[in-house]
Structures are given as C-alpha cells and as structure tokens.
Design a protein around this motif. Sequence first.
Motif, PDB file in Angstrom:
ATOM      1  N   LEU A   1       0.871  -1.172   0.000  1.00 29.66           N
ATOM      2  CA  LEU A   1       0.000   0.000   0.000  1.00 29.66           C
ATOM      3  C   LEU A   1       0.907   1.220   0.000  1.00 29.66           C
ATOM      4  O   LEU A   1       1.694   1.404   0.931  1.00 29.66           O
ATOM      5  N   THR A   2       0.825   2.037  -1.030  1.00 33.39           N
ATOM      6  CA  THR A   2       1.707   3.190  -1.133  1.00 33.39           C
ATOM      7  C   THR A   2       0.887   4.475  -1.165  1.00 33.39           C
ATOM      8  O   THR A   2      -0.117   4.562  -1.867  1.00 33.39           O
ATOM      9  N   PHE A   3       1.321   5.451  -0.371  1.00 30.69           N
ATOM     10  CA  PHE A   3       0.568   6.678  -0.147  1.00 30.69           C
ATOM     11  C   PHE A   3       1.321   7.870  -0.725  1.00 30.69           C
ATOM     12  O   PHE A   3       2.521   8.041  -0.484  1.00 30.69           O
ATOM     13  N   ASP A   4       0.604   8.701  -1.487  1.00 29.40           N
ATOM     14  CA  ASP A   4       1.218   9.885  -2.072  1.00 29.40           C
ATOM     15  C   ASP A   4       0.129  10.916  -2.350  1.00 29.40           C
ATOM     16  O   ASP A   4      -1.067  10.639  -2.186  1.00 29.40           O
ATOM     17  N   VAL A   5       0.551  12.105  -2.772  1.00 34.49           N
ATOM     18  CA  VAL A   5      -0.402  13.175  -3.081  1.00 34.49           C
ATOM     19  C   VAL A   5      -0.389  13.547  -4.556  1.00 34.49           C
ATOM     20  O   VAL A   5      -1.200  14.370  -4.987  1.00 34.49           O
ATOM     21  N   SER A   6       0.500  12.963  -5.357  1.00 33.10           N
ATOM     22  CA  SER A   6       0.670  13.376  -6.745  1.00 33.10           C
ATOM     23  C   SER A   6       0.158  12.328  -7.719  1.00 33.10           C
ATOM     24  O   SER A   6       0.738  11.246  -7.853  1.00 33.10           O
ATOM     25  N   ALA A   7      -0.886  12.667  -8.448  1.00 29.60           N
ATOM     26  CA  ALA A   7      -1.387  11.775  -9.496  1.00 29.60           C
ATOM     27  C   ALA A   7      -0.408  11.718 -10.662  1.00 29.60           C
ATOM     28  O   ALA A   7      -0.284  10.690 -11.335  1.00 29.60           O
ATOM     29  N   GLU A   8       0.298  12.824 -10.922  1.00 29.36           N
ATOM     30  CA  GLU A   8       1.259  12.861 -12.026  1.00 29.36           C
ATOM     31  C   GLU A   8       2.397  11.886 -11.787  1.00 29.36           C
ATOM     32  O   GLU A   8       2.726  11.055 -12.656  1.00 29.36           O
ATOM     33  N   TRP A   9       3.038  11.972 -10.627  1.00 24.24           N
ATOM     34  CA  TRP A   9       4.185  11.120 -10.360  1.00 24.24           C
ATOM     35  C   TRP A   9       3.784   9.657 -10.223  1.00 24.24           C
ATOM     36  O   TRP A   9       4.472   8.766 -10.721  1.00 24.24           O
ATOM     37  N   ARG A  23      -2.834   4.951  -2.829  1.00 17.71           N
ATOM     38  CA  ARG A  23      -3.855   5.762  -2.163  1.00 17.71           C
ATOM     39  C   ARG A  23      -3.390   7.216  -2.174  1.00 17.71           C
ATOM     40  O   ARG A  23      -2.342   7.541  -1.621  1.00 17.71           O
ATOM     41  N   LEU A  24      -4.176   8.056  -2.828  1.00 22.56           N
ATOM     42  CA  LEU A  24      -3.831   9.469  -2.965  1.00 22.56           C
ATOM     43  C   LEU A  24      -4.502  10.308  -1.889  1.00 22.56           C
ATOM     44  O   LEU A  24      -5.664  10.069  -1.537  1.00 22.56           O
ATOM     45  N   GLY A  25      -3.765  11.291  -1.409  1.00 17.12           N
ATOM     46  CA  GLY A  25      -4.285  12.193  -0.391  1.00 17.12           C
ATOM     47  C   GLY A  25      -3.251  12.414   0.692  1.00 17.12           C
ATOM     48  O   GLY A  25      -2.254  11.687   0.766  1.00 17.12           O
ATOM     49  N   PRO A  26      -3.461  13.406   1.540  1.00 15.38           N
ATOM     50  CA  PRO A  26      -2.514  13.665   2.635  1.00 15.38           C
ATOM     51  C   PRO A  26      -2.395  12.428   3.528  1.00 15.38           C
ATOM     52  O   PRO A  26      -3.393  11.918   4.037  1.00 15.38           O
TER      53      PRO A  26
END
Length: 237
Positions: A97-105, A125-128
């Motif tokens: 499960l990997t968490f980030d805020v950037s849809a581009e990257w 999973r995107l979001g803070p």
Amino acid sequence: MNGTPPDDDLKTLALPPDQYRYLLAQAEPPTGPQCRLIERTRALGQVAEMRVPHEQAVLLTLLGRLTAARLVVEVGTFTGYSTLALARGLAPGGRVLTFDVSAEWTGIARTAWREAGVADRIETRLGPAGETLRELPEEPVIDLVFLDADKAGYETYWELLVPRVRPGGLILADNVLYAGEAADPGATGNGAAIRRFNERVRADTRVESVMLPIADGLTLARRTDPADTAPGAGVLL
C-alpha cells in the motif's frame, strides 16, 4: 561500558565516484523496467533527486524477503522506484500500500509497475498521508513500513504506523541525516524536523533501532514484542 563511542570508532566512508561505482556493482543490477524508470525520473529535472538510489532499492527488496513481508506500507511513492523494489520482495500473495499526493508522479510509477509485472501487488492511495493512514486497520498486521515523504510529517506518520506494525516487523525511515543538517542543533526547517523525529525514534521504547549511513541516512527500526520487556523476559534458567 555505556555512553558515546569515541571518535576513533569512525569507519564510515565518504565515497568518491569510483568507490561508489564499485559499491553499486556489488548489488543486483537494475532490471529493464527499473532502468527505464530511472530515465523517466531523470527527465523530470531536479526533483529526480527524490528517487532512492539503486543500492537502497536492492536493500528494500532484501529486507522484504527477510521478513517474508505480506503487507508493506510506503509513505511517499514519487515515481515508484522504491515501491517497485518493495513489491519485488513480497511473499506470495503479499501487497504494497503506497501513499502519495501526486497523481502525475504515481502515473509514471504505474507504467513502470506494469512493465515490471508487479502492478497487481500494489495499491496506490492518494491524499494527505496524515489523513489516509488513519483509514488503515488498527490491528498490528503490517510487516514493513518505508517512510520517504514530507519530513515535517514523519512524526505523525510514525505515531500512526508503529502501533499497526506486528512484533518483529520493520519500520524504515529515509533521509534521516538530511544532508548532514540533522546533526546541527541549530537546524531549521526540514533539518530541524528530521532532528526531532530522530530524537523521538531513539527514545521510543516500542522499537529497537539503528541509523545507517546509506544514501541520505536510513533508520532501521524493529517493532519489539511487549512480552520482551515483561518481568522475567530474557532470563535464561
């Protein structure tokens, strides 16, 4: 003898390029998908420095295999080089499960994961992360954590994740030297945030930890079992 080791114990090397190339040659070489991802990441410009170096990626894969990891949580995907490495180290049926805020990257990352044949083992999973991590089950079932996101958030992520890591599981934190700024009592900004985080980890009785001079500094912490500190624990009869 307790206390701080003397300075003459120093054996850590600042590697010149030729020695670094030698070190890198001792690691399993990058696969085709990894090489292509390195190039795509370099094309982004200065932000490419956020990608973990290859020898660190090899270590992530190895640690996953050593722990027989079935559930890995990564905070900070970027273009997915570390994620790919973690996915390669999973036990059969495992997932990252990997968490980030950037849809581009993470879009760049997904292409690489598909090319490497590991996309089915990874969930993004995107979001803070301070919010999305709270959605994880509270049971201690995580085998391995890799923190490599915004430095000011490390303490929050640590407190959210340590209780969710199983006894014997690992928590890895990247950039804990922060280009040497963490060693400066007068550090500001991210350097100061990392310094506070390091102090918290060192004082945390829920883990045993060591800081390694890999890349920009990597803390390796093992979640201890509460039974280890129970009365009589560790006594040989």
